[in-house]
Design a protein around this motif. Structure first.
Motif, PDB file in Angstrom:
ATOM      1  N   ILE A  82       0.848  -1.199   0.000  1.00 48.10           N
ATOM      2  CA  ILE A  82       0.000   0.000   0.000  1.00 48.10           C
ATOM      3  C   ILE A  82       0.878   1.242   0.000  1.00 48.10           C
ATOM      4  O   ILE A  82       0.689   2.155  -0.814  1.00 48.10           O
ATOM      5  N   ARG A  83       1.843   1.291   0.884  1.00 50.36           N
ATOM      6  CA  ARG A  83       2.726   2.468   0.977  1.00 50.36           C
ATOM      7  C   ARG A  83       3.541   2.676  -0.287  1.00 50.36           C
ATOM      8  O   ARG A  83       3.842   3.805  -0.660  1.00 50.36           O
ATOM      9  N   ALA A  84       3.899   1.568  -0.965  1.00 52.47           N
ATOM     10  CA  ALA A  84       4.682   1.654  -2.200  1.00 52.47           C
ATOM     11  C   ALA A  84       3.808   1.968  -3.415  1.00 52.47           C
ATOM     12  O   ALA A  84       4.320   2.173  -4.512  1.00 52.47           O
ATOM     13  N   GLY A  85       2.486   1.998  -3.217  1.00 56.83           N
ATOM     14  CA  GLY A  85       1.571   2.290  -4.304  1.00 56.83           C
ATOM     15  C   GLY A  85       1.312   1.119  -5.237  1.00 56.83           C
ATOM     16  O   GLY A  85       0.762   1.291  -6.315  1.00 56.83           O
ATOM     17  N   GLU A  86       1.697  -0.094  -4.821  1.00 56.95           N
ATOM     18  CA  GLU A  86       1.479  -1.269  -5.661  1.00 56.95           C
ATOM     19  C   GLU A  86       0.026  -1.729  -5.620  1.00 56.95           C
ATOM     20  O   GLU A  86      -0.486  -2.289  -6.587  1.00 56.95           O
ATOM     21  N   ILE A  87      -0.669  -1.475  -4.512  1.00 52.26           N
ATOM     22  CA  ILE A  87      -2.082  -1.800  -4.373  1.00 52.26           C
ATOM     23  C   ILE A  87      -2.791  -0.609  -3.742  1.00 52.26           C
ATOM     24  O   ILE A  87      -2.146   0.263  -3.153  1.00 52.26           O
ATOM     25  N   ARG A  88      -4.115  -0.571  -3.867  1.00 52.74           N
ATOM     26  CA  ARG A  88      -4.887   0.558  -3.328  1.00 52.74           C
ATOM     27  C   ARG A  88      -4.896   0.563  -1.808  1.00 52.74           C
ATOM     28  O   ARG A  88      -4.796  -0.476  -1.151  1.00 52.74           O
TER      29      ARG A  88
END
Length: 84
Positions: free
Chosen positions: A35-41
């Motif tokens: 989530i923090r890396a923006g890979e998933i919402r």
């Protein structure tokens, strides 16, 4: 934006797939990192009885992460940064 998928694992309907506390902790840490890396919402969820990862990039990655939620933790381990 490309094709995005959702990976889900429901431990309520698959009781034989109960998640040990240590495995749950590892899954939760990986989900938070993704989530923090923006890979998933950011509305993705890490259990304890239902896991859902929204906006996974591509079908193969979604299948890989879904397998991880059911016990093959290698894909989640690869999602985590290595210690330096």
């Amino acid at each position: 934006m490309g094709e995005h998928r959702t990976a889900r694992a429901d431990m309520i309907t698959a009781p034989q797939r109960a998640v040990a506390d240590s495995v749950y902790d590892a899954i939760r840490a990986a989900v938070i990192h993704m989530i923090r890396a923006g890979e998933i919402r950011s509305d993705s969820s890490a259990g304890p009885v239902y896991f859902v990862l929204h906006d996974v990039a591509g079908e193969s990655r979604a299948r890989e992460l879904a397998a991880a939620l059911y016990g093959n933790l290698a894909p989640l381990a690869r999602a985590m940064p290595t210690a330096s």
